[in-house]
Motif scaffolding. Structure first.
Motif, short mmCIF file in Angstrom:
data_model
loop_
_atom_site.label_atom_id
_atom_site.label_comp_id
_atom_site.label_asym_id
_atom_site.label_seq_id
_atom_site.Cartn_x
_atom_site.Cartn_y
_atom_site.Cartn_z
N PHE A 8 28.35 4.26 22.97
CA PHE A 8 27.23 4.08 22.05
C PHE A 8 25.90 4.32 22.76
O PHE A 8 25.67 3.77 23.85
N ALA A 19 32.06 -3.07 23.57
CA ALA A 19 32.40 -1.76 23.01
C ALA A 19 33.54 -1.16 23.84
O ALA A 19 33.65 -1.40 25.05
N ARG A 20 34.35 -0.36 23.20
CA ARG A 20 35.61 0.05 23.84
C ARG A 20 35.45 1.10 24.93
O ARG A 20 36.43 1.43 25.60
N ARG A 23 36.42 -0.63 28.42
CA ARG A 23 37.78 -0.68 28.99
C ARG A 23 38.13 0.64 29.70
O ARG A 23 38.85 0.64 30.70
N PHE A 42 25.04 6.55 16.08
CA PHE A 42 25.96 6.35 14.96
C PHE A 42 26.01 7.61 14.09
O PHE A 42 27.07 7.99 13.60
N MET A 45 28.09 10.33 15.71
CA MET A 45 29.53 10.02 15.71
C MET A 45 30.23 10.49 14.44
O MET A 45 31.44 10.64 14.42
N LYS A 46 29.44 10.66 13.37
CA LYS A 46 30.05 11.05 12.08
C LYS A 46 29.89 12.53 11.80
O LYS A 46 30.20 13.00 10.71
N GLY A 57 35.51 9.20 13.86
CA GLY A 57 34.07 9.06 14.09
C GLY A 57 33.72 7.85 14.93
O GLY A 57 32.72 7.17 14.66
N GLN A 58 34.53 7.59 15.95
CA GLN A 58 34.31 6.40 16.78
C GLN A 58 34.19 6.78 18.25
O GLN A 58 34.50 7.90 18.65
N ILE A 59 33.79 5.80 19.06
CA ILE A 59 33.87 5.93 20.51
C ILE A 59 34.97 4.96 20.96
O ILE A 59 35.26 4.00 20.22
N PRO A 60 35.60 5.16 22.12
CA PRO A 60 35.32 6.20 23.11
C PRO A 60 36.15 7.45 22.89
O PRO A 60 37.19 7.42 22.23
N GLU A 71 41.33 7.21 21.21
CA GLU A 71 42.10 5.96 21.25
C GLU A 71 42.09 5.39 22.68
O GLU A 71 42.71 5.94 23.60
N SER A 72 41.42 4.26 22.83
CA SER A 72 41.25 3.70 24.17
C SER A 72 42.59 3.41 24.86
O SER A 72 42.71 3.61 26.07
N1 LIG Z 1 41.41 2.08 18.03
C1 LIG Z 1 40.20 2.69 18.52
C2 LIG Z 1 39.04 1.89 17.96
C3 LIG Z 1 37.72 2.55 18.29
C4 LIG Z 1 36.56 1.76 17.71
O1 LIG Z 1 36.72 0.91 16.82
N2 LIG Z 1 35.37 2.03 18.25
C5 LIG Z 1 34.18 1.35 17.77
C6 LIG Z 1 33.34 0.92 18.94
S1 LIG Z 1 34.13 -0.26 19.96
C7 LIG Z 1 33.35 2.32 16.95
O2 LIG Z 1 33.20 3.44 17.33
N3 LIG Z 1 32.79 1.82 15.85
C8 LIG Z 1 31.92 2.57 15.01
C9 LIG Z 1 32.59 3.01 13.76
O3 LIG Z 1 33.80 2.74 13.55
O4 LIG Z 1 31.88 3.62 12.95
C10 LIG Z 1 40.19 2.68 20.05
O5 LIG Z 1 40.77 1.76 20.63
O6 LIG Z 1 39.64 3.60 20.67
#
Ligand SMILES: N[C@@H](CCC(=O)N[C@@H](CS)C(=O)NCC(=O)O)C(=O)O
Length: 218
Positions: A8, A19-20, A23, A42, A45-46, A57-60, A71-72
């Motif tokens: 992020f 935030a993931r 890890r 944000f 990401m989309k 649309g997520q990190i990491p 997928e972490s």
């Molecule tokens: N299962 C995914 C989950 C990823 C996740 O939920 N990332 C969050 C941040 S910790 C994110 O990007 N959230 C923003 C969103 O979903 O729009 C993983 O472990 O990588």
């Protein structure tokens, strides 16, 4: 080959390491691999460029040469399988450590994240307290089971592994809660993880992003 992960640009956890990307940073620090971080907003990401790497649309995300991963849990398994330090050499112990990776992300994390989702998305609903009671009952069940299995051991199965790294990362989402405090051995387990130099380097690196954003007045 350069490793690049995404994180992020402005993490909602305000540098608390929840935030993931944290890890993944921790795993890279454990095995001693340098990495670069691409910060994303944000909005970014989309958009298509990021969605090509992370369909939700997520990190990491994780990029290394021609490989792009999301997928972490999968990213950490990839790192652990290719670099010594996060999985035992013995084949059976290695398989058990991998089972703990899956346990962390598929058995423990969903119930714990459900509590956050309930608070953020349903916290103002008239039925929130009743829902929270059900959510916490499910968390308590899982924490109790995990606590019994850990007992007075330092780590879940012998030496520290990627399974512990993921499990502690997931449990940290509950750090400071009364619910987690009911399980002193889990609190001690988390503290042992946090005391690892690799954890601390990763924590400081992600916190530096928050501090830079704060200093910039954003
Ligand atoms: N299962 C995914 C989950 C990823 C996740 O939920 N990332 C969050 C941040 S910790 C994110 O990007 N959230 C923003 C969103 O979903 O729009 C993983 O472990 O990588």
């Amino acid at each position: 080959m350069t490793i690049t992960i995404t994180a992020f640009e402005n993490s909602p956890d305000r540098g608390r390491g929840l935030a993931r990307d944290m890890r993944v940073r921790w795993a890279l620090e454990e095995v001693g691999l340098p990495y670069e971080v691409r910060l994303v907003s944000f909005k970014e990401m989309k958009q298509p460029a990021h969605l090509a790497l992370q369909p939700f649309g997520q990190i990491p995300t994780y990029e290394e040469g021609g490989l792009a991963l999301f997928e972490s849990g999968a990213i950490i398994l990839h790192i652990a399988e290719r670099h010594p330090g996060l999985l035992p050499d013995d084949a059976n112990a290695r398989a058990r450590a991998i089972a703990w990776i899956f346990a962390a992300v598929s058995t423990m994390e969903p119930v714990i994240v459900d509590r956050e989702t309930a608070r953020f998305e349903e916290g103002t609903e008239s039925w929130y307290d009743e829902r929270l009671a059900h959510v916490e009952r499910r968390i308590r069940k899982r924490l109790g089971e995990l606590s019994r299995r850990l007992g007075d051991a330092d780590w879940l199965d012998g030496t520290f592994s990627a399974g512990d790294l993921l499990m502690i990362s997931v449990l940290l989402r509950m750090e400071g809660s009364a619910l987690l405090a009911e399980y002193p051995n889990l609190c001690g387990y988390i503290a042992r993880g946090q005391a690892r130099p690799a954890y601390q380097r990763a924590f400081e690196a992600q916190r530096a992003v928050f501090l830079a954003v704060s200093a910039g007045g954003q």
